[in-house]
Design a protein around this motif. Structure first.
Motif, short mmCIF file in Angstrom:
data_model
loop_
_atom_site.label_atom_id
_atom_site.label_comp_id
_atom_site.label_asym_id
_atom_site.label_seq_id
_atom_site.Cartn_x
_atom_site.Cartn_y
_atom_site.Cartn_z
N VAL A 85 0.85 -1.19 0.00
CA VAL A 85 0.00 0.00 0.00
C VAL A 85 0.89 1.24 0.00
O VAL A 85 1.71 1.42 0.90
N PRO A 86 0.74 2.11 -1.00
CA PRO A 86 1.62 3.27 -1.09
C PRO A 86 1.36 4.30 0.00
O PRO A 86 0.25 4.46 0.49
N ILE A 87 2.43 4.98 0.36
CA ILE A 87 2.34 6.12 1.29
C ILE A 87 2.41 7.39 0.47
O ILE A 87 3.30 7.57 -0.38
N ARG A 88 1.46 8.29 0.70
CA ARG A 88 1.42 9.57 0.00
C ARG A 88 1.73 10.70 0.96
O ARG A 88 1.42 10.61 2.15
N LYS A 89 2.29 11.76 0.45
CA LYS A 89 2.62 12.92 1.28
C LYS A 89 1.36 13.63 1.73
O LYS A 89 0.36 13.66 1.00
N PRO A 90 1.37 14.26 2.91
CA PRO A 90 0.22 15.07 3.33
C PRO A 90 -0.08 16.21 2.35
O PRO A 90 -1.22 16.66 2.23
N GLU A 91 0.97 16.66 1.65
CA GLU A 91 0.79 17.75 0.68
C GLU A 91 0.00 17.32 -0.56
O GLU A 91 -0.46 18.16 -1.34
N ASN A 92 -0.13 16.02 -0.76
CA ASN A 92 -0.92 15.50 -1.88
C ASN A 92 -2.40 15.58 -1.48
O ASN A 92 -2.98 14.64 -0.93
N THR A 93 -3.03 16.71 -1.75
CA THR A 93 -4.40 16.95 -1.27
C THR A 93 -5.43 16.10 -2.00
O THR A 93 -6.54 15.90 -1.50
N ALA A 94 -5.09 15.59 -3.19
CA ALA A 94 -6.01 14.69 -3.88
C ALA A 94 -6.09 13.36 -3.16
O ALA A 94 -7.14 12.71 -3.13
N MET A 95 -5.00 12.92 -2.56
CA MET A 95 -4.93 11.69 -1.77
C MET A 95 -5.61 10.52 -2.50
O MET A 95 -6.47 9.83 -1.96
N GLY A 96 -5.22 10.33 -3.76
CA GLY A 96 -5.71 9.19 -4.52
C GLY A 96 -7.10 9.32 -5.06
O GLY A 96 -7.62 8.36 -5.65
N ARG A 97 -7.75 10.47 -4.92
CA ARG A 97 -9.14 10.60 -5.35
C ARG A 97 -9.28 11.17 -6.75
O ARG A 97 -10.37 11.05 -7.35
#
Length: 798
Positions: free
Chosen positions: A451-463
């Motif tokens: 499961v990938p880890i995304r940065k908090p700055e990535n506001t789309a967060m996979g959406r």
């Protein structure tokens, strides 16, 4: 479509042969199940006893010979299914089916699943590669010794199977991951909706999980317009997303909650119904292993099942392991794309697709640092994404870290929790909720996966699709195995999953926002708590449960409706006395589901316009928010295609009347004769003959069924299917209950039968029992499975 015409003509020929006494010849396509066959590749003899249901019990003196025999029986019983599965994964359908499947082949070649399977094979440990090679040798031994006709599909389509390769097995495990990991389509849906409505309204029609505060969607609409992305064309080539509420059930309780004092475990994975079923039951016994359960034809493993010490079952976790990236092309060099570190060259590979009765097609597939450029798969690439931008696809299953096949054998061998945990460490794709129990009284749960880890700055967060040249949008690692969701001998003495949100709010990692609504999960928990002491029988009853908590929620709203005519009045009276159970011999479930179908259309079809059919699904969380929130009613209940201003009360009235008119047209005017089971028949469709009139009725399997999208005994239908809108197409692909006090008292059943050959008595013999919630004994006792055995076959080396 020449091959279709040839197929129909050949069916006529086959019918003529049957009437002329050629049945004996056609029966030659059925497997030999008695006697002795001498085969190269074995080290010692193997006995295969097929029990009264056609389930093979393989007794071998070592694991290599056992997997050889498993490959042999898979080929005997499911050769066409195996042929189709590997062709799908390899993007080679058009070789046998012609131009109609070219779009699918182009997409899968661009995705590069088979290429990834070949690369994965080189990274697997020696034991796993050996097992894959031994299994392939067993399949090929069957092909080499086979005389007479192959199963009817090969005859109809004129196909000669090629030798089986280890990569053919690996690619199907990756395609199973594809079926269970479709976040990319959800990203595109949000992207498309943002073209016609605000991010706030998108968050309403795609609401957050109950109890969660919606996180604002970043507004990328200007970036999308600048890139010129045509979402509708991309969605047209995308496989249909999993239906609303899709998933599976599993649960386990400790001996403190059972009559026997030992654990019980239940599992029913929900998948698309097919003929033959996805699963194939098998029992493998060697001096070091005694394991029984569900296998996947084409794969050397008991995927779901038990040995003599432990049992395990899966549901899909549903993590977000796919991301879409908009990549900007260098205007001065079309062979490059933008990265946070400057311009980079595309990796390019050539794919040649052979097409039956047509010229071959050559694809130049581009790949970025994120993954393959899927916009290249569309036939009108320049219209899809202008040459200044392309869309790339990141997916954990395509990464070098995917070594999932290494988990299989060690899971089958595990004798305790520590060995089971060690076995599942390589299991990377797709992430699964695994429940566990052993004969020593322990129960557990783990959700292994990459499961990938995304940065908090990535506001789309996979959406949403994101700009690929912004560093903050990149994955920065993967959740460590030890930090994945898990439990061992929990204080509650039980654990269950049904694709609901599986982690508390303070869990440190992001998994997903697209959890299934918790209707099934809540009902399972309620049923588990109702009994002080459970048994196999109470677990069977829970798996049979067709009480719809979703329906009960909506009845409080629907029954406030004032009828427009006498039929509406009759239906409201019927619903007022209904217990909310989606039973087969009842009209109320049909009335309710017909009404919900039209209510969904009435509330948001006008807002979505031409794209509505792609979004026409049961959306209970969204509908409930609209109907119970006066601030939202004016926005969604007013039909924008009329000059009038409608309210929700009128929408409820009109949608009921329209639904009833539709039901009268389909099932007649006498409501007393309406029957949910008949309308909601379980439809196991055959690939590819379900799409061919004349062949469909021969190969498809249909049985009346109960349940609905949100009941524990699930049965999902496609609202947008105007021909069969209530047909059950996605349900429990198998059901299993494991009794750790007496492993041979365990039960199982799957949705069709062991054979994929329509001439076999085992083609559909399980279908009615499956629909009626009956089970088979899951026994490894020779004395039991030998009773009324269908045949005993010995494979022996030269």
């Amino acid at each position: 479509m020449k091959w279709l015409i040839k197929g129909v003509l050949l069916i006529v020929t086959v019918a003529a042969i049957l009437m002329g006494g050629g049945y004996v010849y056609l029966r030659g396509s059925l497997p030999q199940t008695d006697g002795t066959i001498t085969l190269k590749g074995l080290s010692k003899p193997v006995d295969i006893t097929r029990d009264a249901s056609g389930i093979p019990h393989i007794e071998a003196q070592n694991l290599s010979d056992a997997f050889f025999a498993l490959g042999f029986v898979h080929a005997q019983d499911r050769l066409w299914q195996m042929e189709m599965n590997r062709r799908i994964g390899a993007g080679r359908l058009s070789e046998i089916m012609g131009a109609p499947t070219l779009g699918t082949d182009k997409f899968l070649r661009t995705l590069g699943v088979y290429d990834s399977a070949q690369k994965s094979l080189k990274r697997l440990n020696a034991e796993t590669v050996h097992n894959l090679e031994t299994y392939a040798a067993g399949v090929n031994a069957y092909l080499s010794q086979k005389s007479g006709p192959l199963p009817p599909e090969f005859l109809i389509l004129g196909v000669t199977p090629e030798p089986w390769k280890p990569a053919d097995s690996v690619v199907w495990t990756k395609m199973m991951s594809w079926d269970l990991s479709k976040n990319w389509a959800q990203e595109l849906e949000r992207m498309q909706l943002m073209q016609i409505m605000s991010p706030e309204r998108v968050a309403e029609i795609l609401p957050p999980y109950p109890g969660e505060t919606p996180s604002p969607l970043p507004d990328y609409s200007m970036q999308y317009q600048t890139a010129g992305i045509d979402v509708q064309k991309i969605l047209a080539m995308a496989p249909e997303p999993l239906p609303e509420g899709a998933g599976s059930n599993n649960w386990v309780v400790s001996g403190d909650k059972t009559k026997s004092g030992k654990p019980l475990l239940a599992n029913d994975p929900h998948l698309g119904l097919s003929a033959p079923a996805l699963w194939y039951f098998a029992h493998i016994k060697t001096p070091d292993m005694d394991v029984i359960g569900a296998t996947l034809p084409g794969v050397p493993a008991v995927v779901l099942g038990r040995n003599d010490t432990i049992a395990w079952g899966f549901t899909n976790t549903g993590p977000d392991v796919q991301d879409l990236y908009i990549e900007k092309i260098n205007p001065d060099n079309p062979g490059q794309y933008k990265t946070p570190y400057g311009w980079a060259n595309f990796d390019i590979r050539e794919e040649v697709i052979t097409i039956k009765d047509a010229e071959s097609v050559t694809l130049n597939v581009r790949t970025t640092r994120h993954g393959p450029v899927i916009s290249d798969a569309h036939t009108r690439t320049n219209d899809l994404t202008p040459e200044n931008h392309v869309m790339a696809f990141a997916w954990t299953t395509l990464l070098p870290q995917d070594k999932s096949p290494e988990a299989s054998v060690n899971m089958m061998k595990a004798k305790n929790w520590d060995q089971f945990k060690e076995a599942i460490k390589p299991f990377t794709s797709p992430e699964q909720n695994m429940v566990y129990a052993d004969i020593n009284g322990n129960i557990g749960y783990y959700a292994p996966g990459l499961v990938p880890i995304r940065k908090p700055e990535n506001t789309a967060m996979g959406r949403l699709p994101v700009p690929g040249w912004i560093k903050d949008n990149d994955w920065i690692g993967f959740i460590p195995f030890d930090e994945l969701p898990q439990a061992y001998n929990p204080k509650s003495k039980m654990h269950h999953t049904a694709n609901e949100k599986i982690v508390p709010d303070d869990y440190p990692h992001f998994l997903s926002v697209d959890w299934s609504p918790p209707y099934r999960s809540n009902r399972i928990k309620e049923r588990l708590l109702q009994e002080e002491k459970h048994s196999v029988e109470t677990f069977m009853d829970i798996q049979s449960d067709v009480f719809s908590t979703m329906a009960i929620e909506f009845l409080e709203i629907l029954l406030t409706t004032k009828p427009l005519d006498d039929l509406s009045r009759q239906s409201l009276i019927a619903l007022s006395t209904w217990d909310g159970k989606m039973a087969k011999n009842s009209a109320q479930p049909l009335i309710f589901n017909g009404w919900m179908r039209e209510l969904n259309r009435a509330i948001y079809a006008d807002d979505l316009g031409d794209i509505f059919p792609n979004y026409w699904r049961l959306r209970p969380l969204f509908l409930k928010n609209v109907l119970l929130n006066k601030n939202k009613q004016a926005l969604w209940c007013d039909d924008k295609t009329t000059d009038l201003v409608e309210n929700c009360s009128e929408i409820l009235q009109n949608s009921l009347k329209i639904a009833l008119d539709d039901l009268v047209e389909r099932y007649g005017s006498d409501m007393a004769t309406w029957n949910w089971g008949e309308a909601h028949f379980a439809h196991s469709d055959h690939l590819p003959f379900t799409k061919i009139t004349g062949l469909k009725n021969l190969f498809d399997i249909k049985v009346p069924s109960m349940g609905d999208t949100f009941t524990v005994n699930v049965g999902r239908n496609r609202l947008k299917d105007e021909t069969e809108p209530f047909a059950n197409t996605h349900a429990a692909s198998l059901r299993a209950i494991y009794d750790l006090s007496d492993m041979n008292n365990s039960r199982y059943i799957h949705s069709t039968g062991q054979s994929g050959n329509i001439l076999s008595p085992f083609y559909d013999d399980m279908a009615e029992d499956w629909a009626k919630m009956k089970y088979l004994k899951m026994t490894t006792e020779k004395e039991e499975y030998s009773k009324n055995a269908f045949g005993i076959l010995t494979l022996t080396p030269p």
